[in-house]
Motif scaffolding. Structure first.
Motif, mmCIF file in Angstrom:
data_model
loop_
_atom_site.group_PDB
_atom_site.id
_atom_site.type_symbol
_atom_site.label_atom_id
_atom_site.label_comp_id
_atom_site.label_asym_id
_atom_site.label_seq_id
_atom_site.Cartn_x
_atom_site.Cartn_y
_atom_site.Cartn_z
ATOM 1 N N MET A 120 21.721 -12.097 -9.940
ATOM 2 C CA MET A 120 20.380 -11.537 -9.838
ATOM 3 C C MET A 120 20.045 -11.268 -8.380
ATOM 4 S SD MET A 120 18.232 -10.526 -11.830
ATOM 5 C CE MET A 120 16.567 -10.239 -12.261
ATOM 6 N N ASN A 121 20.521 -10.141 -7.903
ATOM 7 C CA ASN A 121 20.203 -9.739 -6.539
ATOM 8 C C ASN A 121 19.851 -8.254 -6.546
ATOM 9 O OD1 ASN A 121 22.653 -8.153 -6.223
ATOM 10 N ND2 ASN A 121 23.716 -10.123 -6.143
ATOM 11 N N ARG A 122 19.326 -7.783 -5.449
ATOM 12 C CA ARG A 122 18.828 -6.409 -5.362
ATOM 13 C C ARG A 122 19.914 -5.384 -5.705
ATOM 14 N NH1 ARG A 122 14.291 -4.420 -2.754
ATOM 15 N NH2 ARG A 122 13.986 -6.465 -1.840
ATOM 16 N N LEU A 123 21.122 -5.579 -5.192
ATOM 17 C CA LEU A 123 22.204 -4.633 -5.422
ATOM 18 C C LEU A 123 22.604 -4.589 -6.905
ATOM 19 C CD1 LEU A 123 24.185 -2.688 -4.030
ATOM 20 C CD2 LEU A 123 25.732 -4.618 -3.767
ATOM 21 N N SER A 124 22.692 -5.753 -7.548
ATOM 22 C CA SER A 124 23.067 -5.799 -8.969
ATOM 23 C C SER A 124 22.008 -5.158 -9.850
ATOM 24 C CB SER A 124 23.283 -7.241 -9.414
ATOM 25 O OG SER A 124 24.388 -7.793 -8.768
ATOM 26 N N VAL A 125 20.745 -5.425 -9.544
ATOM 27 C CA VAL A 125 19.660 -4.848 -10.331
ATOM 28 C C VAL A 125 19.636 -3.330 -10.159
ATOM 29 C CG1 VAL A 125 17.150 -4.762 -10.609
ATOM 30 C CG2 VAL A 125 18.290 -6.965 -10.302
ATOM 31 N N LYS A 126 19.842 -2.863 -8.937
ATOM 32 C CA LYS A 126 19.882 -1.418 -8.681
ATOM 33 C C LYS A 126 21.052 -0.788 -9.439
ATOM 34 C CE LYS A 126 19.938 2.075 -5.146
ATOM 35 N NZ LYS A 126 19.952 2.432 -3.759
ATOM 36 N N HIS A 127 22.205 -1.456 -9.424
ATOM 37 C CA HIS A 127 23.382 -0.956 -10.143
ATOM 38 C C HIS A 127 23.097 -0.885 -11.637
ATOM 39 C CE1 HIS A 127 27.509 -0.235 -11.265
ATOM 40 N NE2 HIS A 127 27.469 -1.293 -12.055
ATOM 41 N N TYR A 128 22.422 -1.889 -12.177
ATOM 42 C CA TYR A 128 22.079 -1.906 -13.602
ATOM 43 C C TYR A 128 21.218 -0.702 -13.967
ATOM 44 C CZ TYR A 128 19.606 -2.962 -17.879
ATOM 45 O OH TYR A 128 19.050 -2.868 -19.124
#
Length: 176
Positions: A120-128
């Motif tokens: 749960m980090n900014r990069l993972s959420v953006k990728h999702y």
């Protein structure tokens, strides 16, 4: 260098060397032994599918890949010796498949709790959300909100003992 000298120096029979020069016979690039039941193209599709699933966080296990191989052979109407009663390819096929595709390896998948802690980090959420946007666009779902479903894992049993999964060799994530 003449043909006779080259044959002696490299330990190649003269007739073989002369035939290759005369007829322009190309050296075979394929492996020895029987070919795969699925064929090269179908196996490459299976490899791409395994890698794609892994990038989405769903690395398949051995049983899934064996079932997919059987289903692919059936769908393509290929002659195969897979177990029709069980509906899956054998262990030998899987081992040969892994030898033919060294870019896929069997790895122990990480447990879900570690993935949640680090995922749960900014990069993972953006990728999702980028991935979600691509899926909605590719499947023309922007104008069909009734075909989009949301669910959470509150009612699901999470597997705390991850199995071994097939994943791209050298990749960091192999979630199960």
């Amino acid at each position: 260098m003449g043909v006779n000298e080259a044959a002696r120096q490299f330990g190649i029979p003269k007739t073989t060397l002369k035939d290759r020069i005369k007829k322009g016979v190309a050296i075979k690039q394929h492996r020895l032994g029987p070919s795969s039941a699925l064929g090269e193209d179908a196996e490459l599709k299976l490899v791409r599918y395994i890698k794609k699933l892994q990038t989405f966080g769903f690395a398949p296990d051995r049983e899934s890949v064996r079932i997919w191989a059987f289903q692919l052979a059936e769908k393509l109407k290929l002659k195969h010796t897979f177990n029709k009663e069980r509906g899956k390819a054998g262990y030998d096929w899987l081992n040969s498949f892994l030898r033919r595709h060294p870019d896929i390896s069997i790895r122990k998948a990480e447990g879900i709790s570690f993935n949640r802690a680090t995922g749960m980090n900014r990069l993972s959420v953006k990728h999702y959300f980028t991935l979600l946007e691509n899926v909605l666009t590719d499947n023309h779902l922007h104008s069909k909100p009734s075909n989009v479903f949301n669910m959470d894992e509150s009612g699901l049993q999470l597997n705390n003992r991850p199995t071994q999964a097939l994943a791209a060799k050298g990749s960091k994530n192999s979630e199960g």
